[in-house]
Design an enzyme around this catalytic site. Structure first.
Site, PDB file in Angstrom:
ATOM      1  N   HIS A   1      17.862  16.142  20.043  1.00  6.52           N
ATOM      2  CA  HIS A   1      18.152  16.326  18.618  1.00  6.52           C
ATOM      3  C   HIS A   1      19.597  16.802  18.460  1.00  6.52           C
ATOM      4  CE1 HIS A   1      17.230  16.971  14.416  1.00  6.52           C
ATOM      5  NE2 HIS A   1      17.819  18.149  14.495  1.00  6.52           N
TER       6      HIS A   1
ATOM      7  N   LEU B   1       5.064  11.330  15.703  1.00  5.93           N
ATOM      8  CA  LEU B   1       3.884  10.876  16.439  1.00  5.93           C
ATOM      9  C   LEU B   1       2.682  11.702  15.985  1.00  5.93           C
ATOM     10  CD1 LEU B   1       5.805  10.651  19.776  1.00  5.93           C
ATOM     11  CD2 LEU B   1       4.629   8.701  18.695  1.00  5.93           C
TER      12      LEU B   1
ATOM     13  N   ASN C   1      12.360  15.498  23.452  1.00  4.19           N
ATOM     14  CA  ASN C   1      13.158  14.845  22.410  1.00  4.19           C
ATOM     15  C   ASN C   1      14.586  15.371  22.473  1.00  4.19           C
ATOM     16  OD1 ASN C   1      13.668  13.384  19.925  1.00  4.19           O
ATOM     17  ND2 ASN C   1      13.563  15.341  18.834  1.00  4.19           N
TER      18      ASN C   1
ATOM     19  N   MET D   1      12.614   7.515  15.695  1.00  2.63           N
ATOM     20  CA  MET D   1      12.779   8.072  14.353  1.00  2.63           C
ATOM     21  C   MET D   1      11.472   8.246  13.588  1.00  2.63           C
ATOM     22  SD  MET D   1      15.896   8.597  14.627  1.00  2.63           S
ATOM     23  CE  MET D   1      16.508   9.062  13.018  1.00  2.63           C
TER      24      MET D   1
ATOM     25  N   GLY E   1      19.938   2.882  20.877  1.00  2.00           N
ATOM     26  CA  GLY E   1      19.563   3.078  22.277  1.00  2.00           C
ATOM     27  C   GLY E   1      20.694   3.545  23.177  1.00  2.00           C
TER      28      GLY E   1
ATOM     29  N   ASN F   1      21.329   6.613  23.944  1.00  4.12           N
ATOM     30  CA  ASN F   1      20.755   7.628  24.845  1.00  4.12           C
ATOM     31  C   ASN F   1      19.920   6.964  25.941  1.00  4.12           C
ATOM     32  OD1 ASN F   1      21.313  10.557  24.012  1.00  4.12           O
ATOM     33  ND2 ASN F   1      20.935   9.525  22.053  1.00  4.12           N
TER      34      ASN F   1
HETATM   35  C1  GRF Z   1      20.708  10.370  18.379  1.00  5.08           C
HETATM   36  O1  GRF Z   1      21.717  11.066  17.710  1.00  5.08           O
HETATM   37  C2  GRF Z   1      19.472  11.218  18.479  1.00  5.08           C
HETATM   38  O2  GRF Z   1      19.720  12.552  18.718  1.00  5.08           O
HETATM   39  C3  GRF Z   1      18.877  11.024  17.120  1.00  5.08           C
HETATM   40  O3  GRF Z   1      19.063   9.657  16.858  1.00  5.08           O
HETATM   41  C4  GRF Z   1      20.224   9.202  17.524  1.00  5.08           C
HETATM   42  C5  GRF Z   1      19.856   8.009  18.345  1.00  5.08           C
HETATM   43  O4  GRF Z   1      20.939   7.363  18.922  1.00  5.08           O
HETATM   44  N1  GRF Z   1      17.511  11.489  17.086  1.00  5.08           N
HETATM   45  P1  GRF Z   1      20.717   6.234  20.011  1.00  5.08           P
HETATM   46  O5  GRF Z   1      19.679   5.259  19.481  1.00  5.08           O
HETATM   47  O6  GRF Z   1      20.269   6.875  21.302  1.00  5.08           O
HETATM   48  O7  GRF Z   1      22.039   5.574  20.161  1.00  5.08           O
END
Ligand code: GRF
Length: 206
Positions: free
Chosen positions: A109, A93, A107, A90, A13, A15
């Site tokens: 990526h 959907l 999203n 991850m 989490g 992000n």
């Molecule tokens: C990020 O690198 C995102 O791009 C990928 O999974 C990771 C998640 O990181 N899809 P976090 O849970 O936000 O720390």
């Protein structure tokens, strides 16, 4: 004007934390709901610490993906989410969920799409030996990391690669790019071109 958003997570989490720190409560943007695909997702505690409502929609509890996604969609709609942000979510959907929130799911990526879609994008890029890497924020369609691109940011990768430092570099860019995309969308500065839905027009934000 209020712009309620929901964030879907599966793990750390970080992000989500960037969104909580830099967009939540600003310019009318409110994170009104955080849903996780796993009860163990550490991001849930980050949401709770910020006073944001959380819920877990795990396939372990509801293995029928259609029913799981329907319940998730109901929960998000009840909270008035106008935008659904996948921040390290991850799982795929269902098409029904994507259609229900058509044009309202983004999203982040860790690759310059369309290179290296799917799982392990950073590892794929390193194995391939790319010199330039980057991060993409895109609208979500029914494919894997295939929807129209909103923002991308690139950077050069040094020859001597320390995996941990490299990951850190991706995350730093993600933590800047995803909030920027959310702010632009909330401000009405992001439009999909009706005559060519691959193309996304983004008004400058600086
Ligand atoms: C990020 O690198 C995102 O791009 C990928 O999974 C990771 C998640 O990181 N899809 P976090 O849970 O936000 O720390």
């Amino acid at each position: 004007m209020s712009f309620p958003i929901a964030v879907l997570i599966s793990g750390e989490g970080s992000n989500l934390q960037a969104l909580l720190d830099t967009v939540h409560g600003q310019d009318g943007i409110e994170i009104v709901a955080v849903a996780a695909s796993r009860a163990e997702a550490r991001g849930l505690a980050r949401a709770e610490a910020a006073g944001v409502e959380t819920a877990v929609f795990a396939l372990a509890d509801q293995p029928d993906r259609a029913l799981r996604d329907a319940a998730l969609g109901d929960w998000l709609e009840e909270r008035g989410a106008r935008l659904v942000v996948l921040a390290g979510f991850m799982e795929l959907l269902t098409p029904a969920f994507i259609r229900r929130f058509a044009g309202r799911i983004v999203n982040v990526h860790p690759a310059l799409l369309p290179a290296f879609p799917g799982l392990g994008a950073i590892e794929q890029a390193l194995e391939h030996g790319v010199k330039v890497a980057g991060v993409t924020v895109h609208f979500v369609d029914e494919g894997v990391d295939s929807g129209p691109i909103v923002l991308q940011e690139s950077f050069e990768l040094p020859y001597h690669r320390d995996i941990a430092a490299t990951r850190q570099r991706f995350h730093e860019v993600e933590h800047r790019l995803l909030p920027r995309a959310v702010r632009l969308i909330a401000a009405g500065r992001v439009q999909v071109d009706e005559s060519n839905p691959r193309l996304v027009r983004v008004e400058a934000d600086d």
